[in-house]
Write a protein that holds these residues in place. Structure first.
Motif, mmCIF file in Angstrom:
data_model
loop_
_atom_site.group_PDB
_atom_site.id
_atom_site.type_symbol
_atom_site.label_atom_id
_atom_site.label_comp_id
_atom_site.label_asym_id
_atom_site.label_seq_id
_atom_site.Cartn_x
_atom_site.Cartn_y
_atom_site.Cartn_z
ATOM 1 N N TRP A 12 0.831 -1.206 0.000
ATOM 2 C CA TRP A 12 0.000 0.000 0.000
ATOM 3 C C TRP A 12 0.868 1.260 0.000
ATOM 4 O O TRP A 12 0.600 2.208 -0.728
ATOM 5 N N GLU A 13 1.918 1.252 0.809
ATOM 6 C CA GLU A 13 2.785 2.425 0.896
ATOM 7 C C GLU A 13 3.575 2.659 -0.392
ATOM 8 O O GLU A 13 4.006 3.779 -0.665
ATOM 9 N N GLU A 14 3.762 1.603 -1.175
ATOM 10 C CA GLU A 14 4.496 1.739 -2.430
ATOM 11 C C GLU A 14 3.638 2.314 -3.558
ATOM 12 O O GLU A 14 4.154 2.662 -4.621
ATOM 13 N N LEU A 15 2.327 2.420 -3.328
ATOM 14 C CA LEU A 15 1.449 2.985 -4.354
ATOM 15 C C LEU A 15 1.730 4.477 -4.531
ATOM 16 O O LEU A 15 1.964 5.191 -3.560
ATOM 17 N N SER A 16 1.671 4.919 -5.777
ATOM 18 C CA SER A 16 1.793 6.351 -6.045
ATOM 19 C C SER A 16 0.484 7.040 -5.650
ATOM 20 O O SER A 16 -0.511 6.385 -5.327
ATOM 21 N N TYR A 17 0.481 8.364 -5.717
ATOM 22 C CA TYR A 17 -0.732 9.105 -5.365
ATOM 23 C C TYR A 17 -1.901 8.686 -6.256
ATOM 24 O O TYR A 17 -3.010 8.429 -5.763
ATOM 25 N N SER A 18 -1.665 8.607 -7.573
ATOM 26 C CA SER A 18 -2.742 8.235 -8.508
ATOM 27 C C SER A 18 -3.201 6.807 -8.274
ATOM 28 O O SER A 18 -4.404 6.502 -8.345
ATOM 29 N N GLN A 19 -2.261 5.916 -8.002
ATOM 30 C CA GLN A 19 -2.615 4.527 -7.737
ATOM 31 C C GLN A 19 -3.435 4.404 -6.462
ATOM 32 O O GLN A 19 -4.442 3.689 -6.413
ATOM 33 N N LYS A 20 -3.014 5.126 -5.439
ATOM 34 C CA LYS A 20 -3.717 5.050 -4.158
ATOM 35 C C LYS A 20 -5.123 5.644 -4.277
ATOM 36 O O LYS A 20 -6.082 5.135 -3.674
ATOM 37 N N GLU A 21 -5.248 6.693 -5.045
ATOM 38 C CA GLU A 21 -6.556 7.320 -5.259
ATOM 39 C C GLU A 21 -7.530 6.328 -5.879
ATOM 40 O O GLU A 21 -8.702 6.257 -5.482
ATOM 41 N N ALA A 22 -7.046 5.541 -6.861
ATOM 42 C CA ALA A 22 -7.900 4.535 -7.492
ATOM 43 C C ALA A 22 -8.194 3.388 -6.526
ATOM 44 O O ALA A 22 -9.333 2.897 -6.443
ATOM 45 N N ALA A 23 -7.170 2.952 -5.786
ATOM 46 C CA ALA A 23 -7.334 1.823 -4.869
ATOM 47 C C ALA A 23 -8.269 2.155 -3.712
ATOM 48 O O ALA A 23 -8.836 1.250 -3.082
ATOM 49 N N GLU A 24 -8.459 3.429 -3.415
ATOM 50 C CA GLU A 24 -9.342 3.843 -2.318
ATOM 51 C C GLU A 24 -10.789 4.034 -2.768
ATOM 52 O O GLU A 24 -11.650 4.376 -1.955
ATOM 53 N N TRP A 25 -11.051 3.809 -4.067
ATOM 54 C CA TRP A 25 -12.412 3.993 -4.565
ATOM 55 C C TRP A 25 -13.347 2.967 -3.920
ATOM 56 O O TRP A 25 -13.053 1.780 -3.897
ATOM 57 N N ALA A 34 -5.273 2.836 -17.627
ATOM 58 C CA ALA A 34 -3.962 2.403 -17.145
ATOM 59 C C ALA A 34 -3.099 1.961 -18.313
ATOM 60 O O ALA A 34 -3.384 0.949 -18.961
ATOM 61 N N GLY A 35 -2.054 2.704 -18.583
ATOM 62 C CA GLY A 35 -1.153 2.378 -19.676
ATOM 63 C C GLY A 35 -0.276 1.186 -19.358
ATOM 64 O O GLY A 35 -0.308 0.638 -18.246
ATOM 65 N N LEU A 287 -3.540 6.340 -14.882
ATOM 66 C CA LEU A 287 -2.223 5.923 -14.389
ATOM 67 C C LEU A 287 -1.222 6.109 -15.530
ATOM 68 O O LEU A 287 -0.941 5.173 -16.285
ATOM 69 N N PRO A 288 -0.679 7.290 -15.683
ATOM 70 C CA PRO A 288 0.193 7.557 -16.830
ATOM 71 C C PRO A 288 1.647 7.124 -16.636
ATOM 72 O O PRO A 288 2.408 7.070 -17.599
ATOM 73 N N SER A 318 2.235 8.726 -21.607
ATOM 74 C CA SER A 318 2.973 7.944 -20.612
ATOM 75 C C SER A 318 4.228 8.695 -20.170
ATOM 76 O O SER A 318 4.848 9.414 -20.956
ATOM 77 N N VAL A 319 4.586 8.483 -18.908
ATOM 78 C CA VAL A 319 5.787 9.102 -18.340
ATOM 79 C C VAL A 319 6.645 7.994 -17.740
ATOM 80 O O VAL A 319 6.151 7.168 -16.963
#
Length: 645
Positions: A12-25, A34-35, A287-288, A318-319
């Motif tokens: 969970w802590e390894e998730l980025s901000y965008s990833q965590k935002e989706a995972a908290e839905w 998600a690319g 998730l770019p 993508s980045v």
């Protein structure tokens, strides 16, 4: 956080901000764009684990649909690792697996008995079609030579029943013929209590539409629905989802990438994403960040895909997550002809990756190109294998074992009786006549399975065969303890195979060809299936899952794997070689005829996009000036990626 394992906190802590935002839905509809290499699997598994943990003790379940069993098995392992106490509240599987489960429970409403067979092999479907065509030819005088099976498959993927099919053809006589063959084909399957792949989704959809109360029961049980690789859904799958959710169910979370729609031939379409947005009004997240590919590869992938118009509005490029490591990350190789290309690629792999062959893949648009590359690798004394789905076991012992289990499950099956008798002659050395068993079964009011046991036991002259039949009778005849039966038979097989390997048994050597490969596949399949369905796994479910899964073995160590781009979807490799980058190959001749701005050309561009984003370290692209003696131009995609000026 309740019963969450410690490793969940780390993930969970390894998730980025965008990833965590989706995972908290939590509740409501959501679309996650998600690319490639964006960590979508981690997001999905963390979200599911979090919901299961927060609702600990609740009675509802969570449903996650995927497109491959491998993806489902991987996600399930991660989630169970996070929340081991909530395993029974989770169904993760393919559309086909879930629909098979629905039909086992409620298919009787459509005349489908729970012990139905799933016909996945082309040879079985062609046999069913042959019988159907023979019946139709007795009814109508026809000279049509159309290949009806692909047409029937296509009609089913569009949820078109035989009654509606004739109106779709401009040639009315052809439409009438196809409708009759389609109808006879369905009758033939029904007479054997069998379904093909597309029948699973079609019949589950029909069941939900005809019996809304059953659909309501399922959406009550499954409070949350997740769908991975949503962009690959065809019309039948999407309409099945609509029938499942009805008008009020909104807890649907889908992960998709419109830049990776490459199954247009199977009905996947950009329109599916648009339909989802219209029907469910989802919140959209992105998730770019690409955690897989080197920045050089991300850069050319962005250049390439920016030429497509059928993409979500405001989609971010993508980045790359990591800086460049320097060196020749991307290389472009040119050759005078295709033979020189595959020889050059083989030599390049041998020179640069001899010690890490397992981490190399060769990709191509079609199998023909891969065959040439495989020959070149073998000439250079490198092991090579073309990865492809296998729907049947190769060795006679496992063909016999599986057929016997199927006959035990469906004891009046003519088809499996014939297979068991045929394989028994080779495996057991006992010759029993199919027609005799069927006649005696009728006279004795017996089923085919018990009659086969009786006749085989009477004709057994070797003591070990007699003892084996007694065990079959004990485990499968008088009850259904199929797990003990499998354990016993595998032990029996292993002893024979060990004797062969030790030079003590030459008589059975040919019969046991490829036994070890099938043994490894069987172990992996049964392990994954039991992990998916738990200890209460019935024989019906076990057989259905075996029928639905590929029997392709894992490649041997030190082997170069070759794949079509379609086969490589969802996978990643350290070193990717993409061959045949010329117009008429990638993009295909068909898309070239359709034109630069056609949906077909956009799909070919997505094919190239998928191929190049499989790599985590290096990317080698190659093309030749001639293929099969015909001059070819470098692929337009090479210009779009700025690799050729």
């Amino acid at each position: 956080m309740g019963n969450l394992a410690n490793n969940f906190s780390d993930s969970w802590e390894e998730l980025s901000y965008s990833q965590k935002e989706a995972a908290e839905w939590n509740n409501g509809s959501y679309l996650l764009l998600a690319g490639p290499g964006s960590g979508k699997t981690r997001v999905l598994t963390c979200r599911i684990a979090r919901i299961l943990n927060l609702s600990e003790g609740s009675r509802f379940r969570l449903l996650c649909l995927t497109f491959t069993n491998k993806a489902a098995d991987e996600m399930r392992r991660r989630i169970i690792d996070f929340v081991p106490t909530e395993e029974n509240r989770l169904f993760i599987g393919t559309f086909h697996s879930f629909c098979a489960d629905i039909l086992r429970q409620h298919g009787i409403h459509l005349g489908i008995r729970p012990n139905f067979e799933i016909y996945s092999q082309e040879v079985d479907l062609q046999a069913v079609l042959f019988e159907a065509e023979q019946k139709v030819k007795k009814e109508i005088d026809t000279t049509f030579t159309v290949k009806a099976l692909p047409v029937i498959k296509r009609l089913k993927s569009l949820l078109i029943t035989p009654e509606r099919s004739s109106d779709l053809f401009s040639d009315k006589s052809l439409g009438l013929y196809i409708a009759k063959v389609y109808s006879a084909y369905e009758e033939e399957l029904a007479s054997m209590n069998a379904l093909d792949f597309n029948s699973l989704i079609q019949n589950a959809y029909i069941l939900f539409i005809r019996y809304p109360s059953i659909a309501k029961r399922f959406r009550t049980v499954y409070k949350y629905l997740c769908i991975d690789e949503f962009q690959d859904t065809n019309l039948a799958q999407y309409n099945f989802i609509r029938a499942f959710t009805g008008n009020d169910y909104k807890n649907i979370f889908v992960v998709a990438d419109d830049d990776q729609i490459i199954y247009q031939w199977n009905g996947a379409s950009y329109n599916r994403l648009e339909a989802y947005k219209k029907d469910y009004s989802p919140t959209v997240g992105q998730l770019p960040i690409n955690y897989r590919c080197p920045p050089e590869v991300v850069a050319i992938a962005n250049l390439l895909i920016s030429n497509n118009f059928l993409r979500s509005a405001n989609k971010k490029p993508s980045v790359a997550s990591r800086p460049s490591s320097g060196g020749n990350i991307i290389r472009l190789l040119s050759f005078p002809d295709f033979e020189a290309e595959v020889v050059g690629v083989a030599n390049d792999i041998k020179k640069n990756h001899q010690t890490e062959i397992d981490n190399v893949v060769i990709l191509a648009r079609n199998r023909r190109l891969l065959e040439g590359a495989k020959r070149a690798l073998i000439k250079e004394n490198m092991n090579a294998i073309i990865s492809q789905r296998k729907d049947d076991f190769e060795s006679i012992p496992f063909k016999w074992l599986f057929s016997l289990l199927c006959l035990a499950n469906n004891r009046r099956s003519n088809d499996y009786l014939k297979r068991v008798c045929g394989y028994s002659l080779q495996v057991l050395g006992v010759n029993v006549d199919v027609e005799e068993i069927m006649t005696l079964a009728e006279m004795n009011h017996n089923d085919f399975f018990h009659q086969w046991l009786k006749e085989t036991q009477e004709k057994s002259v070797r003591q070990e065969i007699y003892e084996l039949i007694k065990k079959i009778w004990l485990y499968l005849g008088d009850g259904i303890n199929y797990k003990l039966f499998i354990d016993y038979v595998l032990c029996w097989f292993d002893n024979i195979n060990n004797n062969i390997e030790n030079g003590e048994d030459d008589e059975d050597a040919e019969i046991f060809t490829q036994y070890k490969e099938d043994r490894e596949v069987w172990e992996q399949l049964t392990h994954d299936i039991h992990c998916s369905f738990g200890e209460g796994l019935t024989l019906e479910t076990f057989l259905h899952e075996i029928q639905l899964r590929s029997k392709e073995p894992s490649p041997d160590p030190d082997t170069v794997v070759l794949m079509t781009i379609h086969g490589a979807k969802g996978k990643e490799f350290d070193h990717v070689y993409l061959i045949g980058l010329v117009d008429d190959e990638l993009p295909s001749y068909h898309s070239m005829k359709k034109g630069d701005n056609s949906p077909e050309m956009e799909e070919e561009r997505r094919n190239c996009f998928v191929a190049i984003t499989r790599t985590s370290k290096t990317l080698t692209l190659s093309y030749a000036q001639k293929y099969r003696g015909w001059p070819k131009n470098p692929s337009r995609f090479l210009y779009e990626m700025d690799l050729i000026k």
